[in-house]
Design a protein around this motif. Structure first.
Motif, mmCIF file in Angstrom:
data_model
loop_
_atom_site.group_PDB
_atom_site.id
_atom_site.type_symbol
_atom_site.label_atom_id
_atom_site.label_comp_id
_atom_site.label_asym_id
_atom_site.label_seq_id
_atom_site.Cartn_x
_atom_site.Cartn_y
_atom_site.Cartn_z
ATOM 1 N N ARG A 170 -117.184 8.606 59.386
ATOM 2 C CA ARG A 170 -117.880 9.632 60.146
ATOM 3 C C ARG A 170 -117.599 11.021 59.566
ATOM 4 O O ARG A 170 -118.464 11.883 59.560
ATOM 5 C CB ARG A 170 -117.461 9.583 61.626
ATOM 6 C CG ARG A 170 -117.915 8.353 62.378
ATOM 7 C CD ARG A 170 -119.365 8.489 62.885
ATOM 8 N NE ARG A 170 -120.373 8.379 61.842
ATOM 9 C CZ ARG A 170 -120.840 7.244 61.361
ATOM 10 N NH1 ARG A 170 -120.411 6.105 61.820
ATOM 11 N NH2 ARG A 170 -121.773 7.230 60.442
ATOM 12 N N ASP A 208 -119.905 11.947 56.784
ATOM 13 C CA ASP A 208 -121.331 12.029 57.082
ATOM 14 C C ASP A 208 -121.973 13.253 56.449
ATOM 15 O O ASP A 208 -123.073 13.179 55.886
ATOM 16 C CB ASP A 208 -121.554 12.061 58.598
ATOM 17 C CG ASP A 208 -121.373 10.683 59.237
ATOM 18 O OD1 ASP A 208 -121.218 9.699 58.492
ATOM 19 O OD2 ASP A 208 -121.390 10.604 60.480
ATOM 20 N N GLN A 242 -133.369 8.152 56.313
ATOM 21 C CA GLN A 242 -132.390 7.110 56.581
ATOM 22 C C GLN A 242 -130.972 7.673 56.631
ATOM 23 O O GLN A 242 -130.161 7.277 57.466
ATOM 24 C CB GLN A 242 -132.474 6.019 55.509
ATOM 25 C CG GLN A 242 -133.577 5.012 55.725
ATOM 26 C CD GLN A 242 -133.324 4.158 56.956
ATOM 27 O OE1 GLN A 242 -133.504 4.592 58.101
ATOM 28 N NE2 GLN A 242 -132.890 2.931 56.742
ATOM 29 N N ALA A 300 -128.627 7.711 59.906
ATOM 30 C CA ALA A 300 -127.328 7.041 59.837
ATOM 31 C C ALA A 300 -126.185 7.980 60.185
ATOM 32 O O ALA A 300 -125.160 7.553 60.728
ATOM 33 C CB ALA A 300 -127.112 6.455 58.450
ATOM 34 N N THR A 301 -126.354 9.263 59.873
ATOM 35 C CA THR A 301 -125.267 10.210 60.097
ATOM 36 C C THR A 301 -125.414 11.011 61.388
ATOM 37 O O THR A 301 -124.420 11.482 61.939
ATOM 38 C CB THR A 301 -125.177 11.204 58.920
ATOM 39 O OG1 THR A 301 -126.438 11.884 58.764
ATOM 40 C CG2 THR A 301 -124.838 10.488 57.627
ATOM 41 N N GLY A 349 -128.046 9.955 63.847
ATOM 42 C CA GLY A 349 -128.687 9.122 64.858
ATOM 43 C C GLY A 349 -130.162 9.473 65.026
ATOM 44 O O GLY A 349 -130.650 10.465 64.476
ATOM 45 N N MET A 361 -129.332 5.370 65.563
ATOM 46 C CA MET A 361 -129.186 4.227 64.680
ATOM 47 C C MET A 361 -130.342 3.240 64.833
ATOM 48 O O MET A 361 -130.675 2.505 63.896
ATOM 49 C CB MET A 361 -127.859 3.531 64.950
ATOM 50 C CG MET A 361 -126.660 4.246 64.357
ATOM 51 S SD MET A 361 -126.787 4.441 62.542
ATOM 52 C CE MET A 361 -126.752 2.736 62.001
ATOM 53 N N ARG A 362 -130.973 3.220 65.986
ATOM 54 C CA ARG A 362 -132.100 2.323 66.205
ATOM 55 C C ARG A 362 -133.214 2.617 65.196
ATOM 56 O O ARG A 362 -133.808 1.698 64.629
ATOM 57 C CB ARG A 362 -132.627 2.482 67.642
ATOM 58 C CG ARG A 362 -133.847 1.616 67.960
ATOM 59 C CD ARG A 362 -134.280 1.829 69.400
ATOM 60 N NE ARG A 362 -134.619 3.225 69.662
ATOM 61 C CZ ARG A 362 -135.808 3.789 69.358
ATOM 62 N NH1 ARG A 362 -136.754 3.057 68.789
ATOM 63 N NH2 ARG A 362 -136.041 5.052 69.637
ATOM 64 N N HIS A 421 -132.763 4.130 62.332
ATOM 65 C CA HIS A 421 -132.221 3.822 61.007
ATOM 66 C C HIS A 421 -132.459 2.352 60.662
ATOM 67 O O HIS A 421 -132.898 2.023 59.557
ATOM 68 C CB HIS A 421 -130.725 4.140 60.977
ATOM 69 C CG HIS A 421 -130.058 3.757 59.692
ATOM 70 N ND1 HIS A 421 -130.220 4.484 58.525
ATOM 71 C CD2 HIS A 421 -129.240 2.714 59.369
ATOM 72 C CE1 HIS A 421 -129.526 3.912 57.550
ATOM 73 N NE2 HIS A 421 -128.919 2.836 58.042
ATOM 74 N N ARG A 422 -132.186 1.471 61.605
ATOM 75 C CA ARG A 422 -132.377 0.036 61.362
ATOM 76 C C ARG A 422 -133.858 -0.307 61.222
ATOM 77 O O ARG A 422 -134.244 -1.117 60.378
ATOM 78 C CB ARG A 422 -131.744 -0.758 62.496
ATOM 79 C CG ARG A 422 -130.223 -0.585 62.589
ATOM 80 C CD ARG A 422 -129.621 -1.540 63.605
ATOM 81 N NE ARG A 422 -128.195 -1.307 63.772
ATOM 82 C CZ ARG A 422 -127.653 -0.579 64.748
ATOM 83 N NH1 ARG A 422 -128.454 -0.024 65.669
ATOM 84 N NH2 ARG A 422 -126.361 -0.412 64.812
ATOM 85 N N THR A 443 -120.345 -0.373 56.065
ATOM 86 C CA THR A 443 -120.886 0.978 55.917
ATOM 87 C C THR A 443 -120.392 1.679 54.667
ATOM 88 O O THR A 443 -121.152 2.393 54.000
ATOM 89 C CB THR A 443 -120.534 1.827 57.154
ATOM 90 O OG1 THR A 443 -121.044 1.178 58.321
ATOM 91 C CG2 THR A 443 -121.134 3.220 57.050
ATOM 92 N N ARG A 461 -123.553 2.761 52.150
ATOM 93 C CA ARG A 461 -124.024 4.134 51.913
ATOM 94 C C ARG A 461 -123.749 4.585 50.477
ATOM 95 O O ARG A 461 -124.538 5.346 49.900
ATOM 96 C CB ARG A 461 -123.395 5.090 52.925
ATOM 97 C CG ARG A 461 -121.911 5.187 52.837
ATOM 98 C CD ARG A 461 -121.203 5.980 53.923
ATOM 99 N NE ARG A 461 -122.016 6.590 54.927
ATOM 100 C CZ ARG A 461 -121.549 7.365 55.908
ATOM 101 N NH1 ARG A 461 -120.226 7.578 55.984
ATOM 102 N NH2 ARG A 461 -122.338 7.899 56.794
#
Length: 258
Positions: free
Chosen positions: A12, A15, A67, A71-72, A74, A76-77, A79-80, A144, A148
């Motif tokens: 984190r 990020d 992306q 990922a950093t 949010g 995350m939903r 991102h996926r 992760t 990344r």
């Protein structure tokens, strides 16, 4: 449990590095292509397949930045969700890249600061390197730290065209390709430094990325100046104007504009 929590916390804290790196890499690519457009060396009058390639290429740049932001920062939903779109986009990158390179070589339109055979071999290998590193990153999406870093290495592999449009390529002959690909390694070196300062060691993903990039550069030279390189060039240019172009010679520069 404490070790897992420490690892998550460390990721984190990194990020900001990954987000700002994605923005700087995007800036390099946008600046490189914009300079060519402003200078009149590129135009919207290019063939349709060049525009299609540009759309797919810069579409990936947008996806990568988005992306990284998701990922950093949010959510995350998203991102996926976008990640699955990205997987299909990589396939489009490979198809568009191979197509535009083959068509330009067949038309005898390799940039004059590249040997045509070198242009034909080097660029597809870079595209395959990008796709391979991206595939590796996707396969390690639950780790992760690897995910990344491998994604960033894949993006670094694409920076050559951006730097190549910012550097005085005609003055760099016969090492234009090699020199254009070296500045991108500064991003990789920065990742190594960030890791070393935080943990006292360099994450192995960076070494894998560096080895892959340098390996492709060395492999390119071996193939270009081999019978295999000549066979590939002959097969691609057969029955086209490109067949009349000397594959391992630099074309004369175009006349000055105006």
């Amino acid at each position: 449990m404490a070790t897992v929590a420490d690892d998550v916390g460390a990721e984190r804290r990194d990020d900001g590095f990954f987000l700002w790196s994605s923005l700087l890499m995007a800036l390099v690519l946008v600046a490189g292509f914009s300079v060519q457009l402003v200078a009149g060396r590129s135009s919207f009058g290019a063939p349709w397949y060049v525009h299609a390639h540009a759309l797919v290429f810069f579409g990936w740049v947008v996806i990568y930045v988005a992306q990284t932001a998701f990922a950093t920062r949010g959510p995350m939903r998203l991102h996926r969700l976008l990640g699955w779109v990205a997987v299909g986009w990589v396939v489009a990158m490979v198809i568009a890249g191979f197509t535009v390179i083959a068509l330009k070589i067949r038309a005898g339109q390799a940039p004059f600061f590249f040997q045509p055979q070198h242009f034909l071999i080097a660029n597809p290998l870079i595209i395959l390197l990008f796709a391979s590193l991206t595939a590796a990153a996707v396969s390690m999406r639950r780790q992760t730290d690897w995910h990344r870093r491998l994604h960033m290495c894949a993006m670094i592999a694409l920076l050559g065209p951006g730097f190549g449009r910012l550097l005085p390529m005609p003055l760099l002959i016969p090492w234009s390709y090699q020199i254009a690909n070296l500045p991108g390694l500064a991003f990789l070196a920065a990742g190594m430094i960030v890791d070393h300062r935080r943990t006292g060691e360099v994450h192995p993903a960076w070494w894998w990325g560096l080895g892959a990039i340098l390996g492709v550069m060395i492999g390119t030279e071996l193939i270009v100046h081999s019978p295999l390189g000549s066979l590939i060039y002959e097969a691609v240019t057969a029955g086209s104007p490109g067949a009349a172009v000397a594959p391992l010679e630099f074309a004369p520069p175009p006349p000055p504009m105006g």
